[in-house]
Design a protein around this motif. Structure first.
Motif, PDB file in Angstrom:
ATOM      1  N   SER A  43      -2.230   3.558   0.886  1.00 62.75           N
ATOM      2  CA  SER A  43      -1.877   2.918   2.162  1.00 62.75           C
ATOM      3  C   SER A  43      -0.418   2.504   2.226  1.00 62.75           C
ATOM      4  N   SER A  44       0.247   2.407   1.070  1.00 66.36           N
ATOM      5  CA  SER A  44       1.660   2.022   1.073  1.00 66.36           C
ATOM      6  C   SER A  44       2.595   3.229   1.175  1.00 66.36           C
ATOM      7  N   TYR A  66      -9.605   0.069  -5.863  1.00 70.20           N
ATOM      8  CA  TYR A  66      -8.821  -0.809  -5.006  1.00 70.20           C
ATOM      9  C   TYR A  66      -7.333  -0.478  -5.104  1.00 70.20           C
ATOM     10  N   ASN A  67      -6.836  -0.299  -6.309  1.00 71.49           N
ATOM     11  CA  ASN A  67      -5.416   0.017  -6.494  1.00 71.49           C
ATOM     12  C   ASN A  67      -5.065   1.386  -5.923  1.00 71.49           C
ATOM     13  N   LEU A 118      -4.705   0.860  -2.227  1.00 66.81           N
ATOM     14  CA  LEU A 118      -3.438   0.186  -1.948  1.00 66.81           C
ATOM     15  C   LEU A 118      -2.253   1.136  -2.091  1.00 66.81           C
ATOM     16  N   ASP A 119      -2.262   1.958  -3.139  1.00 67.36           N
ATOM     17  CA  ASP A 119      -1.167   2.908  -3.359  1.00 67.36           C
ATOM     18  C   ASP A 119      -1.083   3.909  -2.200  1.00 67.36           C
TER      19      ASP A 119
END
Length: 65
Positions: free
Chosen positions: A63-64, A56-57, A60-61
């Motif tokens: 996609s940012s 998950y992280n 997120l990383d």
């Protein structure tokens, strides 16, 4: 394979012999590869030992960026 793809939009590579997609990417069973929108490699890791937070992280990383 239908369990992976039924109702999902994630691409799955099935590489029966004599194809060499897995070997050209140095992939093993349950390797998860992340590519950008242009198909360029970002990172990969194996999900045999499931670690939800890590996956998950990572998403997120990425996609940012």
């Amino acid at each position: 394979n239908g369990n992976w793809t039924s109702g999902n939009s994630i691409p799955i590579v099935i590489d029966p012999s004599p194809n060499s997609v897995w070997s050209s990417w140095d992939a093993d069973q349950r390797d998860l590869f992340f590519l950008d929108l242009n198909g360029n490699y970002i990172t990969d890791f194996n999900i045999s030992t499931w670690d939800y937070d890590r996956i998950y992280n990572t998403i997120l990383d990425i996609s940012s960026q």
